[in-house]
Design an enzyme around this catalytic site. Structure first.
Site, PDB file in Angstrom:
ATOM      1  N   GLY A 293       0.825  -1.206   0.000  1.00 45.20           N
ATOM      2  CA  GLY A 293       0.000   0.000   0.000  1.00 45.20           C
ATOM      3  C   GLY A 293       0.856   1.252   0.000  1.00 45.20           C
TER       4      GLY A 293
ATOM      5  N   GLU B 134      10.564   3.595   0.310  1.00 46.78           N
ATOM      6  CA  GLU B 134       9.533   2.571   0.121  1.00 46.78           C
ATOM      7  C   GLU B 134      10.062   1.432  -0.742  1.00 46.78           C
ATOM      8  OE1 GLU B 134       6.361   2.370   1.281  1.00 46.78           O
ATOM      9  OE2 GLU B 134       6.267   4.311   2.285  1.00 46.78           O
TER      10      GLU B 134
END
Lengths: 405, 132
Positions: free
Chosen positions: A265, A388
């Site tokens: 996500g 990320e």
């Protein structure tokens, strides 16, 4: 504030301008009525509450707590968190659309909000009832802010080799070690920390929730960064930091799995922030080309620049479709969701940086001045190609899927 | 000013019927002791009036800023029940509309201007047309 006070038609044009309506890059095409409503609120909030301040927040390194709390009142504090603990219960695609729109107002602040959202989701999804009720409501309202602690000085891409140890002592864990590059670190209240409770490798990692004020929890100096200046970045240091066992999310050894699921996500969210920055930059470039004249005519009369703008728009739309496709796969629980999220993050962050950079070039010398927003979008999204999961790691994941899958 | 017929009459009619002062197209309202200070949007800019209370005010678009819709409320909106009530059930006597459209016409076409040779000629023409 000024845009609203202007004549209604001019104000509408300003807001519509941010959305790029009636053009090939209109971000509302293909969305449901509800999604268009969410997007509208997010765009309006970005134009009114964020865009006028993004330069000041960047220059003065202000963490805009009150603005984020206003956003949380609208439901942006726990977008995909379940409503029974204060979340908005929306889908991953809804979330992507919202962050993309908010990012046109301030990419750095929106990126922090996406990290905060991921932390709340982790507690919501992997915490027990007591933990959900203890932490989630005040995080969804942004009465409290969260930070995510995985990276260490010695383990970035090789996350599973992290060293922060959590030794079990009775009904507590004692933590020793440090985390690096923590967004919000030192200013936030809740820390979701990946640490080693077992043996080496991913299976020895557990997830603990710490709170500022716990003895043994301290912070390093505030880092000076090229961008993302509206969020403080600090090292988080654990020195015999005592944490109750009741603060562990999930089982011992489940931490790495929690981290990986969170990253899916997180990758969509960061990619969505890049989309917003690129969208805003395309509109800024479009405006500049129409207004700036050289050699007796607007820059927009030059075929080279027309082609450049067309390429930027095409790349933006392609990136947006990749991201939304990955979001759909994730919310449907498809097997290919993780690799699609990696592909989307890789493609969107790379392409959008190129778009913003090209938009800066089109502004000529003015593009290099801090009075013009385009340089901040360039600086703010540069790091999206790194965190990320670096874009190199994204390639590793895709290659593995193709050669081993 | 209602956006259906653009009549711009209701507030003004009400004020006249009540014999109260009126501040229409209000973009800023400040209450004072027994009075209200109203900033109005007029063609030429802004006009500020001080009206004794009670008074009739009509709102301009610029008077307030609408709240943002919250995400949960947007989702709840679709699920709100839509109750259909017949006019008879409300105890309102069914009647013909009380407004009658007498005439609809375009504004008169713009008449051509006239060029004059001297200032005296201009003054003469204006006097002749009853303008000064």
């Amino acid at each position: 504030a000024m845009a609203w006070r202007a004549a209604p038609r001019a104000a509408a044009r300003l807001l519509l301008g941010r959305r790029g309506i009636a053009s090939c890059i209109d971000p509302s095409t293909g969305l449901t009525e509800d999604q268009k409503e969410f997007q509208k609120v997010a765009f309006d909030f970005a134009a009114k509450e964020m865009a006028p301040y993004m330069a000041e927040w960047d220059e003065k390194e202000i963490f805009p707590v009150e603005t984020m709390r206003k956003a949380a009142q609208l439901g942006f504090g726990g977008i995909y968190v379940k409503p029974d603990v204060g979340g908005s219960g929306l889908s991953r695609l809804d979330t992507s659309i919202i962050f993309e729109a908010l990012s046109t107002g301030c990419t750095s602040t929106t990126a922090y909000m996406s990290i905060h959202n991921m932390c709340v989701w982790m507690i919501d999804t992997f915490g027990n009832e007591e933990q959900r009720r203890r932490f989630c409501p005040s995080l969804c309202s942004m009465e409290k802010f969260a930070s995510y602690c995985l990276t260490e000085p010695g383990s970035g891409s090789d996350a599973a080799s992290l060293l922060t140890s959590a030794q079990r002592k009775g009904d507590t864990y004692v933590l020793n070690g440090s985390k690096a590059f923590i967004s919000g670190g030192g200013d936030t209240d809740v820390y979701v920390v990946m640490c080693r409770t077992g043996g080496p490798g991913p299976k020895g990692i557990s997830c603990l929730v710490l709170e500022k004020g716990m003895p043994g929890l301290s912070f390093g100096k505030k880092e000076k960064k090229v961008g993302w200046n509206s969020q403080p970045t600090r090292a988080v240091i654990f020195e015999d930091c005592v944490v109750p066992v009741g603060n562990r999310l999930g089982a011992e050894g489940q931490g790495f799995s929690i981290a990986m699921q969170g990253l899916n996500g997180g990758r969509i969210n960061i990619a969505s922030c890049s989309l917003g920055a690129a969208h805003a930059s395309v509109l800024l470039a479009q405006e500049h080309l129409t207004v700036r004249k050289q050699f007796g005519e607007p820059l927009a009369n030059n075929q080279y620049l027309q082609f450049g703008l067309a390429e930027m728009a095409t790349r933006l739309l392609a990136a947006r479709l990749m991201v939304r496709n990955a979001a759909r796969a994730l919310q449907e629980g498809r097997d290919d969701a993780a690799v699609l999220c990696s592909m989307a993050k890789l493609f969107a962050t790379d392409e959008c940086f190129g778009i913003c950079n090209q938009a800066l070039q089109m502004h000529g010398g003015y593009g290099y001045l801090k009075d013009y927003a385009v340089q901040q979008f360039v600086r703010d999204i540069r790091v999206h190609q790194i965190l990320e999961g670096t874009n190199e790691v994204m390639r590793m994941i895709v290659a593995r899927n193709l050669l081993q899958g | 000013q209602a956006i259906d017929d653009d009549c711009n009459q209701t507030g003004q009619l009400l004020a006249a019927m009540l014999d109260w002062p009126q501040g229409t197209f209000a973009s800023r309202v400040e209450l004072e002791d027994g009075a209200v200070r109203v900033e109005r949007e007029v063609d030429g800019g802004l006009e500020t009036l001080r009206l004794r209370l009670p008074a009739v005010l009509t709102a301009d678009l610029r008077l307030n800023e609408p709240r943002y819709a919250t995400l949960p409320n947007i989702m709840k909106a679709k699920k709100k029940p839509l109750e259909v009530v017949a006019a008879g059930e409300l105890g309102v006597p069914a009647s013909a509309p009380r407004l009658k459209v007498l005439q609809v016409q375009e504004p008169p076409p713009r008449a051509g201007g006239e060029k004059v040779e001297s200032v005296e000629s201009l003054l003469g023409k204006l006097r002749h047309a009853g303008r000064i």
